[in-house]
Design a protein around this motif. Structure first.
Motif, PDB file in Angstrom:
ATOM      1  N   GLU A 229      13.227   1.487  -7.619  1.00 31.14           N
ATOM      2  CA  GLU A 229      12.782   2.121  -8.862  1.00 31.14           C
ATOM      3  C   GLU A 229      13.097   3.621  -8.892  1.00 31.14           C
ATOM      4  O   GLU A 229      12.708   4.365  -7.997  1.00 31.14           O
ATOM      5  CB  GLU A 229      11.267   1.919  -8.977  1.00 31.14           C
ATOM      6  CG  GLU A 229      10.635   2.569 -10.184  1.00 31.14           C
ATOM      7  CD  GLU A 229       9.111   2.582 -10.049  1.00 31.14           C
ATOM      8  OE1 GLU A 229       8.449   1.881 -10.798  1.00 31.14           O
ATOM      9  OE2 GLU A 229       8.606   3.303  -9.138  1.00 31.14           O
TER      10      GLU A 229
ATOM     11  N   SER B  25      16.377  12.424  -2.314  1.00 31.72           N
ATOM     12  CA  SER B  25      14.972  12.705  -2.006  1.00 31.72           C
ATOM     13  C   SER B  25      14.638  14.175  -2.193  1.00 31.72           C
ATOM     14  O   SER B  25      13.550  14.529  -2.620  1.00 31.72           O
ATOM     15  CB  SER B  25      14.651  12.333  -0.550  1.00 31.72           C
ATOM     16  OG  SER B  25      14.861  10.971  -0.341  1.00 31.72           O
TER      17      SER B  25
ATOM     18  N   TYR C 167      12.457   8.283  -1.810  1.00 27.04           N
ATOM     19  CA  TYR C 167      11.251   9.110  -1.660  1.00 27.04           C
ATOM     20  C   TYR C 167      10.039   8.251  -1.290  1.00 27.04           C
ATOM     21  O   TYR C 167       9.178   8.667  -0.518  1.00 27.04           O
ATOM     22  CB  TYR C 167      11.011   9.810  -2.999  1.00 27.04           C
ATOM     23  CG  TYR C 167      10.060  10.975  -2.992  1.00 27.04           C
ATOM     24  CD1 TYR C 167      10.491  12.248  -2.648  1.00 27.04           C
ATOM     25  CD2 TYR C 167       8.732  10.809  -3.359  1.00 27.04           C
ATOM     26  CE1 TYR C 167       9.624  13.325  -2.676  1.00 27.04           C
ATOM     27  CE2 TYR C 167       7.860  11.879  -3.387  1.00 27.04           C
ATOM     28  CZ  TYR C 167       8.309  13.143  -3.046  1.00 27.04           C
ATOM     29  OH  TYR C 167       7.450  14.209  -3.080  1.00 27.04           O
ATOM     30  N   MET C 168       9.976   7.038  -1.844  1.00 27.60           N
ATOM     31  CA  MET C 168       8.840   6.148  -1.579  1.00 27.60           C
ATOM     32  C   MET C 168       9.002   5.393  -0.264  1.00 27.60           C
ATOM     33  O   MET C 168       8.037   4.827   0.254  1.00 27.60           O
ATOM     34  CB  MET C 168       8.673   5.119  -2.714  1.00 27.60           C
ATOM     35  CG  MET C 168       8.458   5.720  -4.090  1.00 27.60           C
ATOM     36  SD  MET C 168       7.110   6.915  -4.152  1.00 27.60           S
ATOM     37  CE  MET C 168       5.699   5.890  -3.798  1.00 27.60           C
TER      38      MET C 168
ATOM     39  N   SER D 267       0.815  -1.216   0.000  1.00 28.38           N
ATOM     40  CA  SER D 267       0.000   0.000   0.000  1.00 28.38           C
ATOM     41  C   SER D 267       0.852   1.271   0.000  1.00 28.38           C
ATOM     42  O   SER D 267       0.483   2.272  -0.607  1.00 28.38           O
ATOM     43  CB  SER D 267      -0.974   0.007   1.182  1.00 28.38           C
ATOM     44  OG  SER D 267      -0.253   0.043   2.387  1.00 28.38           O
ATOM     45  N   LEU D 268       2.015   1.217   0.645  1.00 29.32           N
ATOM     46  CA  LEU D 268       2.878   2.406   0.672  1.00 29.32           C
ATOM     47  C   LEU D 268       3.652   2.583  -0.631  1.00 29.32           C
ATOM     48  O   LEU D 268       4.222   3.637  -0.884  1.00 29.32           O
ATOM     49  CB  LEU D 268       3.869   2.318   1.842  1.00 29.32           C
ATOM     50  CG  LEU D 268       3.275   2.530   3.233  1.00 29.32           C
ATOM     51  CD1 LEU D 268       4.264   2.084   4.309  1.00 29.32           C
ATOM     52  CD2 LEU D 268       2.913   3.991   3.444  1.00 29.32           C
ATOM     53  N   GLY D 269       3.683   1.521  -1.430  1.00 30.30           N
ATOM     54  CA  GLY D 269       4.390   1.610  -2.710  1.00 30.30           C
ATOM     55  C   GLY D 269       5.893   1.663  -2.548  1.00 30.30           C
ATOM     56  O   GLY D 269       6.581   2.281  -3.365  1.00 30.30           O
TER      57      GLY D 269
ATOM     58  N   TRP E 277      10.470   6.519   2.742  1.00 28.66           N
ATOM     59  CA  TRP E 277      10.507   7.234   4.014  1.00 28.66           C
ATOM     60  C   TRP E 277       9.282   6.949   4.882  1.00 28.66           C
ATOM     61  O   TRP E 277       9.395   6.725   6.086  1.00 28.66           O
ATOM     62  CB  TRP E 277      10.573   8.750   3.778  1.00 28.66           C
ATOM     63  CG  TRP E 277      11.903   9.251   3.313  1.00 28.66           C
ATOM     64  CD1 TRP E 277      12.203   9.719   2.058  1.00 28.66           C
ATOM     65  CD2 TRP E 277      13.120   9.326   4.062  1.00 28.66           C
ATOM     66  NE1 TRP E 277      13.526  10.087   2.004  1.00 28.66           N
ATOM     67  CE2 TRP E 277      14.106   9.866   3.208  1.00 28.66           C
ATOM     68  CE3 TRP E 277      13.453   9.005   5.379  1.00 28.66           C
ATOM     69  CZ2 TRP E 277      15.415  10.083   3.639  1.00 28.66           C
ATOM     70  CZ3 TRP E 277      14.751   9.213   5.799  1.00 28.66           C
ATOM     71  CH2 TRP E 277      15.719   9.744   4.926  1.00 28.66           C
ATOM     72  N   GLU E 278       8.093   6.984   4.276  1.00 29.18           N
ATOM     73  CA  GLU E 278       6.876   6.807   5.073  1.00 29.18           C
ATOM     74  C   GLU E 278       6.835   5.448   5.753  1.00 29.18           C
ATOM     75  O   GLU E 278       6.200   5.280   6.804  1.00 29.18           O
ATOM     76  CB  GLU E 278       5.635   6.988   4.196  1.00 29.18           C
ATOM     77  CG  GLU E 278       5.229   8.429   3.934  1.00 29.18           C
ATOM     78  CD  GLU E 278       4.711   9.163   5.174  1.00 29.18           C
ATOM     79  OE1 GLU E 278       5.332  10.180   5.533  1.00 29.18           O
ATOM     80  OE2 GLU E 278       3.717   8.726   5.767  1.00 29.18           O
TER      81      GLU E 278
ATOM     82  N   ARG F 190      11.723  11.000  -9.675  1.00 29.58           N
ATOM     83  CA  ARG F 190      11.360  10.504  -8.344  1.00 29.58           C
ATOM     84  C   ARG F 190      12.326   9.381  -7.987  1.00 29.58           C
ATOM     85  O   ARG F 190      12.459   8.416  -8.720  1.00 29.58           O
ATOM     86  CB  ARG F 190       9.898  10.013  -8.342  1.00 29.58           C
ATOM     87  CG  ARG F 190       9.311   9.831  -6.965  1.00 29.58           C
ATOM     88  CD  ARG F 190       9.572   8.454  -6.397  1.00 29.58           C
ATOM     89  NE  ARG F 190       8.927   7.448  -7.194  1.00 29.58           N
ATOM     90  CZ  ARG F 190       9.459   6.245  -7.420  1.00 29.58           C
ATOM     91  NH1 ARG F 190      10.630   5.917  -6.911  1.00 29.58           N
ATOM     92  NH2 ARG F 190       8.828   5.365  -8.172  1.00 29.58           N
TER      93      ARG F 190
END
Lengths: 362, 164
Positions: A305, A360, A328-329, A211-213, A331-332, A324
């Protein structure tokens, strides 16, 4: 116990890059309730800068986005320009791009796992990892003349070539790394105290990874395969065989093991590329004006990626250029990984996503 | 890719969204005009297990162009949406992977996000207003003699706007 806050930063506690983390502990004062991040300390406005440079100048700028992924940025940027220009690069150049990229991946992964060993205070193990990496640093220095930025790519191909002597040198160095790596993997698989310290730490469940990718080894350690080399092959990856390393645990240990086993796969890809390297040109002569249009391109950087978007209005400079980066993807995902974990594990968990702040923030 | 093109066409037709899906440069491309249609279309993409790879924003003559880059089973699908006013319904409630991308475009282009779970800034301190980079003149421009006339026109124009 009164509420307390633990503020770490501005330097990333694992990698000494500037990010602020505001960590709220649970009432026990030992485990983590939540974490917030404040970024922006190295934001350079690069997406604005590239609009003021021409397509050839921007190749140099993309090499400066980051150090450890400094080959993937120009590689992916060149692919976007070449799509817009309807250029098919020589087959030999495509192989040479893969060779440069896999070399960087090996060095990047070894550095990350070495930092893990450092954080575990296993300095002998860290030394072994950095010695194994040093052979690849020697390769980079000998073949590309630089231990970090390879400057291998040009629009239309590459600007370096290999001959039998250079390939023999690379194979010799790879053999040394392979021997060292086999011993290192053995330690990671059999040293119970090491495993106990990092297994079950910083878990990212499979569903949250989806879900967070998240991308790269962080995704694959949680059983998510979105490896661009496999899912959307580029360059010559469709002509080479390799195994996508995945695990199901989603913890710090799994992320380290994914990286370690991916090094073997990268070296296998290098061997295959050496053995099937076709003869021919290494670059096409390309004009600096890119036709009007828009294109996207992706590659699998060491952290996952990497994506570029490029829009041209037919002049020498891009109308819009965006990228991107993998970190960046990811961190969350730290918010999921850290929750409920011990405060002394913070650095281990940060390091396990192999974060790149320079990437980032651009 | 053609299979996905067919599925997306079916989805758009079912939702009554007028658009077409073109294959270009190894990716699928489409654009939609109606901002309100975005959420329903995004729900359809969620059912297809799409992942948000990136969101690109660009200032154009009348508003902004937003370009969503989705990965659907290894195929890249680029969906363009034109904004006439700086308001954008967030797709982060559907795609957690859109979280940072939406916050960044809000911060750098001053676009208000509707229904974003955490619309705080990513890179610039909270005390500094949105779209600050567009409002201020960078030192490189201020020190460049070639652009001085253009620069002062911009400053004078801004003063004129401030003075009403």
């Amino acid at each position: 116990m009164a509420e307390s806050k633990c503020i770490l930063g501005p330097f990333d506690v694992a990698l000494e890059e500037p990010v602020y983390f505001n960590i709220t502990p649970n009432a026990d004062g030992k485990t983590i309730q939540s974490v917030e991040m404040i970024n922006g300390f190295v934001h350079r406005g690069m997406e604005s800068i590239v609009l003021k440079r021409n397509f050839l100048q921007n190749l140099i700028i993309t090499e400066k986005v980051c150090g450890l992924c400094s080959n993937n940025h120009p590689f992916t940027y060149c692919m976007a320009v070449e799509k817009l220009s309807h250029i098919t690069i020589p087959r030999r150049a495509a192989y040479l791009r893969v060779i440069a990229d896999e070399t960087k991946r090996v060095a990047s992964h070894l550095f990350n796992v070495a930092m893990l060993a450092h954080l575990l205070k296993r300095h002998s193990l860290m030394g072994s990892l950095l010695e194994a990496r040093e052979h690849f640093q020697d390769i980079k220095e000998q073949i590309w003349g630089n231990r970090m930025d390879l400057s291998a790519n040009v629009i239309g191909g590459v600007k370096y070539d290999l001959n039998s002597e250079k390939i023999a040198f690379m194979k010799e160095k790879m053999a040394l790394t392979r021997t060292a790596l086999e011993a290192i993997v053995h330690i990671f698989e059999t040293d119970e105290s090491l495993k106990k310290r990092i297994q079950g730490v910083g878990v990212l469940p499979h569903e949250k990874a989806l879900s967070l990718g998240v991308v790269g080894p962080v995704a694959r350690a949680s059983g998510v395969n979105n490896d661009v080399r496999f899912c959307a092959p580029y360059a010559v990856y469709d002509a080479l065989s390799f195994k996508v390393i995945t695990r199901s645990e989603g913890d710090v240990y799994a992320r380290a093991m994914v990286r370690l086993y991916e090094i073997f796969e990268s070296m296998s890809l290098l061997e295959q590329a050496f053995n099937s390297l076709p003869k021919g040109e290494i670059a096409l002569h390309v004009k600096s004006v890119v036709p009007k249009g828009e294109a996207t391109s992706r590659s699998e950087a060491p952290r996952g990626e990497l994506m570029y978007y490029l829009k041209s209005n037919g002049t020498q400079k891009p109308e819009r250029m965006k990228w991107r980066v993998p970190s960046y993807m990811n961190w969350e995902a730290l918010k999921v990984m850290l929750k409920g974990n011990a405060i002394e594990d913070v650095a281990l968990i940060f390091n396990s996503i192999d974060p790149c702040i320079s990437c980032s923030e651009r | 890719m053609k299979h996905l093109q067919s599925n997306l066409t079916h989805l758009a037709n079912t939702l009554g969204i007028p658009t077409s899906f073109e294959i270009s440069n190894d990716a699928l491309w489409a654009s939609i005009e109606d901002t309100n249609a975005l959420e329903e279309f995004a729900k359809g993409l969620q059912r297809m297990h799409a992942r948000v790879c990136m969101i690109t924003c660009a200032r154009v003559d009348k508003g902004h162009d937003i370009l969503y880059h989705f990965d659907i089973k290894g195929v890249l699908f680029n969906l363009k949406l034109h904004l006439k006013t700086p308001h954008l319904p967030s797709i982060t409630p559907l795609f957690e992977s859109a979280n940072w991308a939406e916050r960044e475009l809000s911060e750098l282009y001053g676009i208000a996000l509707e229904s974003h779970p955490n619309p705080s800034k990513l890179f610039i301190d909270e005390s500094i207003k949105e779209a600050i980079y567009e409002a201020y003149v960078p030192l490189s421009s201020a020190m460049n003699g070639e652009v001085s006339r253009h620069l002062w026109e911009k400053v004078k124009m801004a003063q004129g706007e401030n003075n009403g």
